[in-house]
Write an enzyme that holds these catalytic residues in place. Structure first.
Site, PDB file in Angstrom:
ATOM      1  N   SER A 160       9.272  60.247  80.132  1.00 49.35           N
ATOM      2  CA  SER A 160       9.815  61.301  79.280  1.00 49.35           C
ATOM      3  C   SER A 160      11.216  60.924  78.788  1.00 49.35           C
ATOM      4  CB  SER A 160       9.786  62.628  80.031  1.00 49.35           C
ATOM      5  OG  SER A 160      10.030  63.715  79.169  1.00 49.35           O
ATOM      6  N   ASP A 206      -0.420  65.025  74.901  1.00 51.15           N
ATOM      7  CA  ASP A 206       0.974  65.309  75.240  1.00 51.15           C
ATOM      8  C   ASP A 206       1.505  66.417  74.332  1.00 51.15           C
ATOM      9  OD1 ASP A 206       3.714  65.275  75.756  1.00 51.15           O
ATOM     10  OD2 ASP A 206       3.754  63.102  76.050  1.00 51.15           O
ATOM     11  N   HIS A 238       1.440  65.015  79.094  1.00 46.93           N
ATOM     12  CA  HIS A 238       2.784  64.444  79.202  1.00 46.93           C
ATOM     13  C   HIS A 238       3.104  64.005  80.625  1.00 46.93           C
ATOM     14  CE1 HIS A 238       6.993  63.872  78.107  1.00 46.93           C
ATOM     15  NE2 HIS A 238       7.358  64.645  79.119  1.00 46.93           N
TER      16      HIS A 238
END
Length: 289
Positions: A160, A206, A238
């Site tokens: 991320s 995601d 994600h």
């Protein structure tokens, strides 16, 4: 020029490749002195543990400088020499525990792995990139395992915003040998100055950093001449990198081996482009230089 520089090491690989008449053991040693472990197979890189026994040591935030401490995972044997290393950052609001599964899994394949905590869980990608580099500096100069690490064979990973940090780190330190952003998030989409071989791993479903606005754009924003690849995880979210994932591990190991160790035995898993039920899309710039 040092034999550990990226250009000379790759030249060494190419020069030795023509020595086909030499005895196998001699040819392998001459081809690449940075190979670690036995010849890989699909089952060996998909296994939850590789051929190296590992240990780990904790780095307190009090002794860290420029990052929030972390955990170092490393092969216990030094019989084959030093190892390449990779620092890994968690994502926004997350701790190193969210990516800790990568520590022993990568270390057991022949790497020193540093999963870090960040100074603040709210740090943005640029700061996380700086912290990844600070962690690598600590690892190679101050850590208790520094004698096991080759300081010229380093890489970065992150999830991320940590993946966005990995991109930032490769922009800031071209000497890095490999980068793997995992479902990365960053407001910057173009990375035309990056020279580090980069594997972008995105997730089809995601909803935080959608592939259309993040991972795919990062891949296309890297130079067309760069050794790069884009792997999209079928049906994944994600948070796929936060739990043990064979596809992420398999291709991360292959990428790190191929570019940190210049180990062309792993090229077979990257070129031609891999296919399978776990992969919804794969792009690359094969053959690799």
């Amino acid at each position: 020029m040092s034999l550990r520089s990226p250009l000379s090491r790759r030249a060494l690989v190419l020069a030795a490749a023509v020595a086909l008449t030499a005895p196998a053991a001699v040819a392998q040693a001459a081809e690449n002195p940075y190979e670690r472990g036995p010849a890989p197979t699909t089952s060996s890189i998909e296994a939850s543990r590789g051929p190296f026994a590992t240990s780990q040591t904790t780095v307190s935030s009090l002794s860290a400088s420029g990052f929030g401490g972390g955990t170092i995972y490393y092969p216990t044997s030094t019989a084959e020499g030093t190892f390449g290393a990779v620092a890994i950052s968690p994502g926004y609001t997350a701790a190193q525990s969210s990516i800790s599964w990568l520590g022993p899994r990568l270390a057991s394949q022949g790497f020193v792995v540093f999963t870090i905590d960040t100074n603040s869980r709210y740090d943005q990608p640029s700061s996380r990139g700086d912290q990844l580099l600070a962690a690598l500096d600590y690892l190679t100069t101050r850590s208790s395992v520094r004698s096991r690490v080759d300081p010229d064979r380093l890489g970065v990973m992150g999830h991320s915003m940590g993946g966005g940090g990995a991109l930032e780190a490769t922009k800031d330190r071209p000497a890095l040998q490999a980068s793997i952003p995992l479902t990365a998030w960053n407001t910057t989409k173009t990375w035309s100055s990056v020279t580090t071989p980069t594997l972008i791993i995105g997730a089809e479903n995601d909803s935080v950093a959608s592939v259309t606005t993040h991972s795919e754009r990062f891949y296309t924003g890297l130079p067309s001449t760069l050794d790069k690849a884009y792997l999209e995880l079928e049906g994944a979210s994600h948070y796929a990198p936060n739990t043990s994932n064979t596809t992420i591990a398999k291709y991360s190991i292959s990428w790190l081996k191929r570019f940190i160790d210049d180990d062309t035995r792993y090229e077979q898993f990257l070129c031609p482009a891999p296919r399978g039920a776990a992969i919804s899309e794969y792009r690359d710039t094969c053959p690799h230089s």
